[in-house]
Motif scaffolding. Structure first.
Motif, PDB file in Angstrom:
ATOM      1  N   SER A  80      70.866  55.675  13.550  1.00  0.00           N
ATOM      2  CA  SER A  80      69.997  55.028  14.524  1.00  0.00           C
ATOM      3  C   SER A  80      70.462  53.606  14.818  1.00  0.00           C
ATOM      4  O   SER A  80      70.475  53.169  15.983  1.00  0.00           O
ATOM      5  N   ILE A  81      70.836  52.873  13.783  1.00  0.00           N
ATOM      6  CA  ILE A  81      71.307  51.496  13.973  1.00  0.00           C
ATOM      7  C   ILE A  81      72.593  51.473  14.771  1.00  0.00           C
ATOM      8  O   ILE A  81      72.769  50.657  15.700  1.00  0.00           O
ATOM      9  N   LYS A 112      64.437  59.305  19.100  1.00  0.00           N
ATOM     10  CA  LYS A 112      64.356  59.097  17.664  1.00  0.00           C
ATOM     11  C   LYS A 112      63.475  57.923  17.271  1.00  0.00           C
ATOM     12  O   LYS A 112      63.206  57.741  16.079  1.00  0.00           O
ATOM     13  N   TRP A 113      63.052  57.081  18.228  1.00  0.00           N
ATOM     14  CA  TRP A 113      62.276  55.899  17.884  1.00  0.00           C
ATOM     15  C   TRP A 113      60.819  56.085  18.307  1.00  0.00           C
ATOM     16  O   TRP A 113      60.527  56.624  19.384  1.00  0.00           O
ATOM     17  N   ARG A 114      59.914  55.568  17.500  1.00  0.00           N
ATOM     18  CA  ARG A 114      58.500  55.640  17.825  1.00  0.00           C
ATOM     19  C   ARG A 114      58.113  54.619  18.889  1.00  0.00           C
ATOM     20  O   ARG A 114      57.187  54.831  19.667  1.00  0.00           O
ATOM     21  N   GLY A 115      58.815  53.500  18.922  1.00  0.00           N
ATOM     22  CA  GLY A 115      58.534  52.482  19.921  1.00  0.00           C
ATOM     23  C   GLY A 115      59.783  51.666  20.205  1.00  0.00           C
ATOM     24  O   GLY A 115      60.685  51.562  19.359  1.00  0.00           O
ATOM     25  N   TRP A 172      74.252  39.324  29.474  1.00  0.00           N
ATOM     26  CA  TRP A 172      75.002  39.360  30.719  1.00  0.00           C
ATOM     27  C   TRP A 172      75.223  37.921  31.183  1.00  0.00           C
ATOM     28  O   TRP A 172      74.366  37.041  30.981  1.00  0.00           O
ATOM     29  N   GLU A 173      76.343  37.709  31.767  1.00  0.00           N
ATOM     30  CA  GLU A 173      76.686  36.358  32.224  1.00  0.00           C
ATOM     31  C   GLU A 173      75.705  35.901  33.298  1.00  0.00           C
ATOM     32  O   GLU A 173      75.414  36.626  34.253  1.00  0.00           O
ATOM     33  N   GLY A 174      75.195  34.686  33.101  1.00  0.00           N
ATOM     34  CA  GLY A 174      74.291  34.092  34.069  1.00  0.00           C
ATOM     35  C   GLY A 174      72.846  34.492  33.917  1.00  0.00           C
ATOM     36  O   GLY A 174      72.013  34.110  34.751  1.00  0.00           O
ATOM     37  N   GLN A 175      72.513  35.296  32.877  1.00  0.00           N
ATOM     38  CA  GLN A 175      71.131  35.719  32.669  1.00  0.00           C
ATOM     39  C   GLN A 175      70.698  35.370  31.247  1.00  0.00           C
ATOM     40  O   GLN A 175      71.526  35.322  30.322  1.00  0.00           O
ATOM     41  N   PRO A 176      69.397  35.147  31.029  1.00  0.00           N
ATOM     42  CA  PRO A 176      68.910  34.844  29.685  1.00  0.00           C
ATOM     43  C   PRO A 176      69.181  36.017  28.732  1.00  0.00           C
ATOM     44  O   PRO A 176      69.095  37.183  29.112  1.00  0.00           O
ATOM     45  N   GLN A 177      69.518  35.662  27.499  1.00  0.00           N
ATOM     46  CA  GLN A 177      69.808  36.695  26.491  1.00  0.00           C
ATOM     47  C   GLN A 177      68.523  37.423  26.104  1.00  0.00           C
ATOM     48  O   GLN A 177      67.459  36.814  25.951  1.00  0.00           O
ATOM     49  N   GLN A 178      68.636  38.734  25.942  1.00  0.00           N
ATOM     50  CA  GLN A 178      67.474  39.571  25.639  1.00  0.00           C
ATOM     51  C   GLN A 178      67.665  40.268  24.295  1.00  0.00           C
ATOM     52  O   GLN A 178      68.795  40.493  23.836  1.00  0.00           O
ATOM     53  N   LEU A 179      66.550  40.627  23.675  1.00  0.00           N
ATOM     54  CA  LEU A 179      66.564  41.317  22.379  1.00  0.00           C
ATOM     55  C   LEU A 179      65.983  42.711  22.559  1.00  0.00           C
ATOM     56  O   LEU A 179      64.853  42.871  23.015  1.00  0.00           O
ATOM     57  N   LEU A 180      66.778  43.693  22.226  1.00  0.00           N
ATOM     58  CA  LEU A 180      66.338  45.084  22.255  1.00  0.00           C
ATOM     59  C   LEU A 180      65.842  45.450  20.858  1.00  0.00           C
ATOM     60  O   LEU A 180      66.596  45.371  19.874  1.00  0.00           O
ATOM     61  N   VAL A 181      64.584  45.834  20.768  1.00  0.00           N
ATOM     62  CA  VAL A 181      63.940  46.117  19.480  1.00  0.00           C
ATOM     63  C   VAL A 181      63.427  47.554  19.484  1.00  0.00           C
ATOM     64  O   VAL A 181      62.818  47.999  20.458  1.00  0.00           O
ATOM     65  N   THR A 182      63.667  48.250  18.384  1.00  0.00           N
ATOM     66  CA  THR A 182      63.098  49.589  18.206  1.00  0.00           C
ATOM     67  C   THR A 182      62.383  49.640  16.857  1.00  0.00           C
ATOM     68  O   THR A 182      62.758  48.943  15.909  1.00  0.00           O
ATOM     69  N   SER A 183      61.362  50.455  16.776  1.00  0.00           N
ATOM     70  CA  SER A 183      60.634  50.635  15.515  1.00  0.00           C
ATOM     71  C   SER A 183      60.535  52.114  15.204  1.00  0.00           C
ATOM     72  O   SER A 183      60.438  52.954  16.111  1.00  0.00           O
TER      73      SER A 183
END
Length: 781
Positions: A80-81, A112-115, A172-183
């Motif tokens: 999964s990771i 495979k992820w609940r959320g 992505w260049e020119g855009q704020p960095q985002q965090l993808l989180v799964t639980s």
């Protein structure tokens, strides 16, 4: 010259007086000691009246069951990771997309992820979410830049449940960095536990994070069952605490030296009785697939505990009388063999050694006492002839006369008189005497190895072992199915992200990166609608040239090859039938089957042809027996909504065999293959009391044969062979050969006799020089 000869004789005599090293005594003494020790071991090992309420095979099976659960959980978490990080990397390599698009594509490929959620790191704004609420408040965004800021972590929810959070960056260049989180919950992926087993995930503090197998309160039918459930929960908590402490030790120190197998800490525990049955637990810590390595899942400090209650066996397998009688028989037979060697080999040789020393000291009046058997008899006769030659007789005269004494009596002969005519000596050699001793010991060892204390076909095989064979085989089948499903999901993910505008060079880059991250593929390539390879990574594609991509998501390419070729297909969007193809490595599937305690394991297709194995095999061969083939065919008969795993215990003339089969169940691309995992093993290889008693009996027989062969072989090499050669040399010397010098091989009894013969040869030479000629000697006589 005479003084020099006397000095040499004195030197040889001095060496003869030295303490003997080795020789004939040590092998016989060692044989006596080994037989006494073997008799004691036989009395203790085969006459132990202790009962075994819990067979070792049942305990070992629970340990292997927990190890299977730990392997499945570790592989699922790491998969999964890896999938999350790889998906984020593929998004980062393309053009920017919205957070909703990321989660939609992620959910369409992997279920495979609940959320899941996407969060803007700088502002903390939630951009998109799917499934259950992700506990975002447990994330410290200021520490994401640390070395382990993106490491998976466990979070306890308000309702007491535990969630595992995994993270990946979207940049992505020119855009704020985002965090993808799964639980996700720490549930076991496809571990078959049967009806009466409880399995749990435990953290490093002994806290139970999740469990399966405990019935819900509304499913408890009576107060009695409710009380049993309470006791089971209490016992599970106790096992969880104990397993957490055991998991802290070094895996190398937790096993017997050289045991190998599972790379983590594992073992078994027993608890107090519950309703007349004994609870047994197997535990195993999450361990990396390679020794000395670690993964994201292993760093979580998790362990798996499996609990099952089994009835105790109060019957006694063998009587202590058998061990005592066997030991007594060995003592009697061993005493006969040792007495034979002492009376016919050791004592005659030592007597000859003393006789030869007497002759070298000049005591020639008394005849040599000649033994009755073998080479010592020939050697005694030669010594007596030499004695008479030193008294003045010729070699020719002594050759026609018998020795003065055969049995030790000196009556009827004088120092220089004629001896009576020779009697025919017994033609029994020393090797025959050794063989007789070996046969005596074999009389005890052979029945122990081949006949006595046999288990037979009525051995009681615990039902728990048969059930465990079925459940573990079902778990393996699920692991193989999930591996193929995960592989197909990876191919779909690659196809989704390649799209309709990606150039071949960029395709190759994506394919190579996917193969580096997942070792399950032998090759990956992109096929055009006409079957032309547009980009590839890895080995040469095995897809038939000029043939369009297959329609089945996972299929077998060719059944005529010497190696199964399994491929997964995923259509490229917007390319009119082009597809990404991933060919699976058969060795990867075979590696999933290598689990101890299951015996032979095979993957067979719908026609019951072998595609994979944990040992050597031929591709597409049939199962080794018709009854296994019929068993697999019967298991695949649909019962209810799908076929169910099954196990069976075969009893036949060639022994007892445990077999289990598990068809592919559950969803995914691999279910349509119709494959089955089948395993079988002989019950004689399990630690069942009857077989353990039989094995100890066979071991006692083998030890008896080994002791006899070792000590008698030692005696033959060190004593008998040199003795045979010395007997020939002594007869030659007595026949008149005065030139051949006799050298001792070893500093023992035979070597001492050789030194004495050499002294006698020198005395005969000096005598001939003093007398001048044989004729003068004859006239004087």
């Amino acid at each position: 010259m005479a003084g020099s000869s006397a000095k040499r004789r004195h030197k040889v005599r001095k060496r003869a007086d030295m303490s003997l090293l080795g020789g004939i005594r040590p092998p016989i003494a060692a044989l006596s000691a080994l037989l006494l020790a073997l008799a004691a071991l036989t009395a203790l090992g085969l006459g132990n009246p202790q009962r075994e309420p819990l067979p070792e095979a049942v305990l070992t099976s629970q340990q292997h069951f927990a190890e299977d659960g730990a392997i499945a959980l570790r592989a699922s978490l790491d998969e999964s990771i890896t999938d999350l990080n790889r998906t984020a990397a593929l998004f980062n390599a393309g053009d920017p997309v919205s957070a909703d698009t990321v989660l939609d594509k992620l959910g369409s490929v992997y279920q495979k992820w609940r959320g899941s959620a996407v969060v803007e790191i700088k502002s903390g704004k939630l951009l998109a979410a799917r499934g259950e609420n992700v506990p975002l408040l447990a994330i410290d965004r200021d520490k994401l830049a640390d070395a382990d800021g993106l490491a998976p972590r466990m979070v306890r929810l308000k309702n007491g449940e535990t969630r595992l959070l995994t993270f990946a960056l979207l940049s992505w260049e020119g855009q704020p960095q985002q965090l993808l989180v799964t639980s996700n919950s720490l549930k076991f992926p496809g571990v078959s536990i049967g009806k009466f087993r409880v399995i749990a995930v435990v953290d490093s503090g002994g806290q139970i994070l999740s469990s399966d197998g405990i019935p819900a309160p509304e499913k408890i039918p009576s107060d009695t069952v409710e009380e049993e459930v309470k006791q089971t929960k209490k016992q599970l908590r106790s096992f969880a605490k104990r397993s957490a402490k055991k998991a802290e030790q070094n895996p190398v120190k937790s096993k017997e030296p050289g045991s190998g197998g599972f790379l983590g800490v594992s073992g078994t525990m027993t608890g107090t009785r519950i309703s007349g049955e004994r609870p047994i637990a197997g535990y195993a810590s999450l361990a990396a697939p390679e020794a000395g390595e670690s993964t994201d899942a292993t760093s979580l400090g998790l362990s798996v505990v499996s609990l099952v209650t089994v009835p105790e066996n109060t019957s006694r397998v063998n009587s202590p009388l058998f061990g005592l009688l066997s030991a007594a028989a060995l003592l009697v037979i061993g005493a006969l063999a040792v007495t034979l060697l002492l009376g016919t080999v050791q004592r005659p040789l030592i007597r000859l050694f003393l006789e030869s020393r007497r002759l070298t000291r000049g005591d020639l009046t008394r005849p040599v006492t000649v033994p009755r058997f073998g080479e010592t008899r020939r050697l005694g006769q030669a010594l007596d002839r030499l004695r008479r030659q030193l008294l003045g007789e010729t070699p020719e005269a002594t050759a026609d006369d018998a020795p003065a004494s055969v049995s030790g009596s000196a009556s009827g002969s004088s120092g220089s008189g004629k001896a009576p005519r020779r009697r025919r000596g017994r033609r029994v050699g020393t090797r025959a005497l050794l063989a007789t001793g070996g046969i005596l010991l074999l009389v005890w060892s052979a029945p122990m190895m081949l006949l006595l204390n046999r288990a037979g076909d009525s051995v009681v095989v615990p039902q728990q072992i048969v059930n465990d064979q079925r459940e573990r085989t079902d778990t393996l089948a699920d692991r193989v199915r999930r591996a193929l499903n995960e592989g197909h999901a990876d191919i779909v993910s690659v196809a989704t992200l390649i799209g309709d505008k990606t150039e071949p060079d960029a395709m190759t880059t994506v394919l190579e990166r996917t193969m580096r991250e997942h070792p399950r593929y032998e090759s990956m390539y992109v096929l055009s609608p006409e079957g032309e390879v547009l980009a590839k990574a890895g080995e040469t594609p095995k897809h038939p040239a000029g043939q369009k991509p297959g329609e089945a998501p996972v299929t077998l390419l060719d059944t005529d090859d010497t190696k199964p070729r399994i491929a997964g297909y995923a259509e490229l969007p917007g390319r009119d039938g082009a597809a990404v193809v991933g060919e699976f490595r058969v060795d990867f599937l075979n590696s999933l089957l290598k689990r101890p305690g299951l015996g032979q394991v095979r993957i067979v297709d719908a026609e019951r042809r072998v595609l994979g194995s944990n040992t050597g095999y031929l591709a597409f061969e049939k199962l080794p027996s018709k009854r296994l083939d019929s068993f697999v065919a019967g298991t695949n008969q649909q019962v209810g909504l799908s076929a169910k795993p099954s196990s069976v215990l075969y009893r036949s003339g060639d022994g007892i065999q445990i077999a289990a089969a598990a068809p592919f169940a559950g969803g995914g691309a691999a279910k349509a293959l119709g494959w089955t995992v089948v395993s079988w093993q002989p019950a004689s290889g399990l630690a069942i009391p009857e077989y353990s008693a039989q094995n100890r009996t066979v071991l006692a027989g083998l030890l008896g044969v080994t002791a006899a062969a070792g000590c008698l072989g030692w005696l033959h090499i060190i004593v008998v062979r040199p003795l045979r050669d010395l007997a020939k040399q002594a007869e030659t010397l007595a026949g008149g050969d005065r030139r051949t010098v006799l050298y001792p091989r070893h500093h023992d009894e035979v070597g001492a006799i050789a030194r004495s013969l050499e002294l006698l040869r020198q005395q005969l030479l000096e005598q001939r020089k003093r007398d001048g000629a044989p004729s003068a000697l004859a006239g004087r006589n």
